[in-house]
Design an enzyme around this catalytic site. Structure first.
Site, short mmCIF file in Angstrom:
data_model
loop_
_atom_site.label_atom_id
_atom_site.label_comp_id
_atom_site.label_asym_id
_atom_site.label_seq_id
_atom_site.Cartn_x
_atom_site.Cartn_y
_atom_site.Cartn_z
CE1 TYR A 1 -34.05 -17.09 56.54
CE2 TYR A 1 -34.91 -18.13 54.56
CZ TYR A 1 -34.36 -18.23 55.83
OH TYR A 1 -34.13 -19.46 56.38
CE LYS B 1 -27.67 -29.79 25.22
NZ LYS B 1 -26.78 -29.02 24.33
C1 LIG Z 1 -27.63 -28.58 23.31
C2 LIG Z 1 -27.18 -28.77 21.93
C3 LIG Z 1 -28.13 -28.94 20.91
C4 LIG Z 1 -29.61 -28.71 21.12
O1 LIG Z 1 -29.83 -27.31 21.17
P1 LIG Z 1 -31.29 -26.66 21.39
O2 LIG Z 1 -31.04 -25.20 21.31
O3 LIG Z 1 -31.73 -27.07 22.76
O4 LIG Z 1 -32.18 -27.18 20.35
C5 LIG Z 1 -27.67 -29.26 19.64
N1 LIG Z 1 -26.32 -29.38 19.40
C6 LIG Z 1 -25.39 -29.19 20.36
C7 LIG Z 1 -23.96 -29.32 20.02
C8 LIG Z 1 -25.79 -28.87 21.65
O5 LIG Z 1 -24.86 -28.66 22.59
#
Ligand SMILES: *Cc1c(COP(=O)(O)O)cnc(C)c1O
Length: 364
Positions: free
Chosen positions: A259, A43
């Site tokens: 800045y 994702k």
């Molecule tokens: C993002 C996510 C993962 C992966 O989690 P990590 O901590 O990055 O390994 C797994 N399951 C769900 C439902 C997630 O939202």
């Protein structure tokens, strides 16, 4: 910037070999703990590193199940994961989507509510049912689960592939939430049709047998973040970000930089202006705290980070001049370390990485 551009730009180097090696490490650990398959969370553009390069590399390494958050991410991923022989890998959409919205991309919806179940009931499609065991975020609440257990007819004509839940505190092994969620998940599964289940994220894989499942869903550890905070990082670093020095200026003691006159030279100084700022994900909260690296030496950032620029005190580094590259993230300056200095987590550092870098991928 495009690769042929004459403009000096930051370079983000992503090591696909390290990414696939990390995934294999997680797969093997999960199997040793008694688990089945290991998928990959890709994702948010594979945590900012580029799903178009990362996901096919993971598929080539043997990953058959991918997780994205949004429908649009899944739609973009499907053509990259086509297979000439048999069905391609599955792509599950964690936030869910309405029937039909995936056209012919054959994405797998995660059903997060009774409304989602009702929408997909009778479609004959494969789906993942999410039950909430301690996040109060997505997934069936305890009351909704109970209602479904009493009357499972909404599941008719649905191919339930997995029941899943998500750990809230997996990165704190001693946290009582972990055992509580494992117990609640086991109780929930006992009330539902017997289908495979999906449990651990990256950190969860390191919690051992009670958190093994038919399908683990690691993300961050694939990308080199430490899934065992407070202990040495077992994963390989995957990212290097370097940005060019545009100019170096000699300033007398007493001269303010940047800045808000946020830093003032205490001695005659050489200040290098580097082409990366908060618009590139070089977080503004790193102002006055970040450390760059050059030739294995620390180079302190000074003053406030601007939108497109940042300043480093290179008084003690006479070799640094215009065109030199300062490493902002790398093996000696990991995303987790950068995050600690910025008061955030490595996930945010990676997913903030900007679009203006030239991206270079090592072959997997
Ligand atoms: C993002 C996510 C993962 C992966 O989690 P990590 O901590 O990055 O390994 C797994 N399951 C769900 C439902 C997630 O939202």
């Amino acid at each position: 910037m495009n690769p042929g551009s004459p403009e000096p730009a930051g370079v983000l180097t992503v090591d696909l070999d390290a990414i696939t090696a990390n995934w294999r490490t997680l797969r093997d650990l999960h199997a040793e703990a008694g688990g089945g398959e290991t998928g990959a969370a890709v994702k948010a553009d594979a945590y900012g590193l580029g799903a178009a390069a990362v996901a096919p590399a993971l598929a080539a390494a043997g990953c058959r199940r991918f997780f994205v958050a949004q429908l649009a991410e899944g739609m973009a991923l499907r053509p990259l994961l086509c297979s000439s022989h048999g069905p391609g890998p599955t792509i599950a959409v964690l936030n869910g989507f309405p029937p039909g919205a995936d056209e012919d991309a054959a994405l797998t919806p995660v059903l997060n509510s009774p409304g989602d179940i009702a929408a997909w009931s009778g479609t004959g499609r494969g789906a993942i049912l999410h039950v909430d065991t301690g996040m109060a975020r997505l997934g069936l609440s305890p009351a909704e689960l109970e209602a479904l257990a009493e009357d499972p007819s909404p599941l008719d004509g649905l191919r339930l592939r997995y029941v899943m839940t998500h750990l809230a505190c997996a990165d704190e092994p001693a946290h009582p939430m972990n055992a509580a969620q494992a117990a609640r998940f086991a109780a929930a599964r006992a009330r539902l049709p017997a289908v495979p289940f999906s449990f651990a994220n990256s950190a969860g894989i390191f919690l051992g047998r009670d958190f093994a499942s038919d399908l683990a869903r690691p993300g961050c550890a694939i990308y080199g973040l430490n899934p065992t905070p407070g202990r040495p990082n077992p994963m390989r670093p995957t990212v290097r970000l370097a940005a060019p020095v545009l100019q170096v200026r000699e300033i007398p003691a007493g001269t303010p930089v940047g800045y808000g006159a946020g830093w003032t030279a205490q001695r005659p100084s050489r200040i290098a202006t580097v082409a990366a700022g908060y618009a590139d994900g070089y977080l503004r909260s790193l102002s006055g705290r970040a450390i760059g690296r050059h030739n294995w030496q620390d180079v302190p950032l000074v003053g406030r980070i601007s939108m497109d620029l940042s300043a480093f005190d290179v008084t003690d580094h006479p070799a640094i001049g215009p065109g030199s590259m300062i490493e902002l993230i790398g093996p000696g300056n990991s995303p987790d370390q950068v995050a600690a200095r910025a008061g955030t987590i490595g996930y945010e550092v990676l997913t903030s990485l900007g679009a203006r870098y030239r991206r270079a991928y090592s072959a997997a």
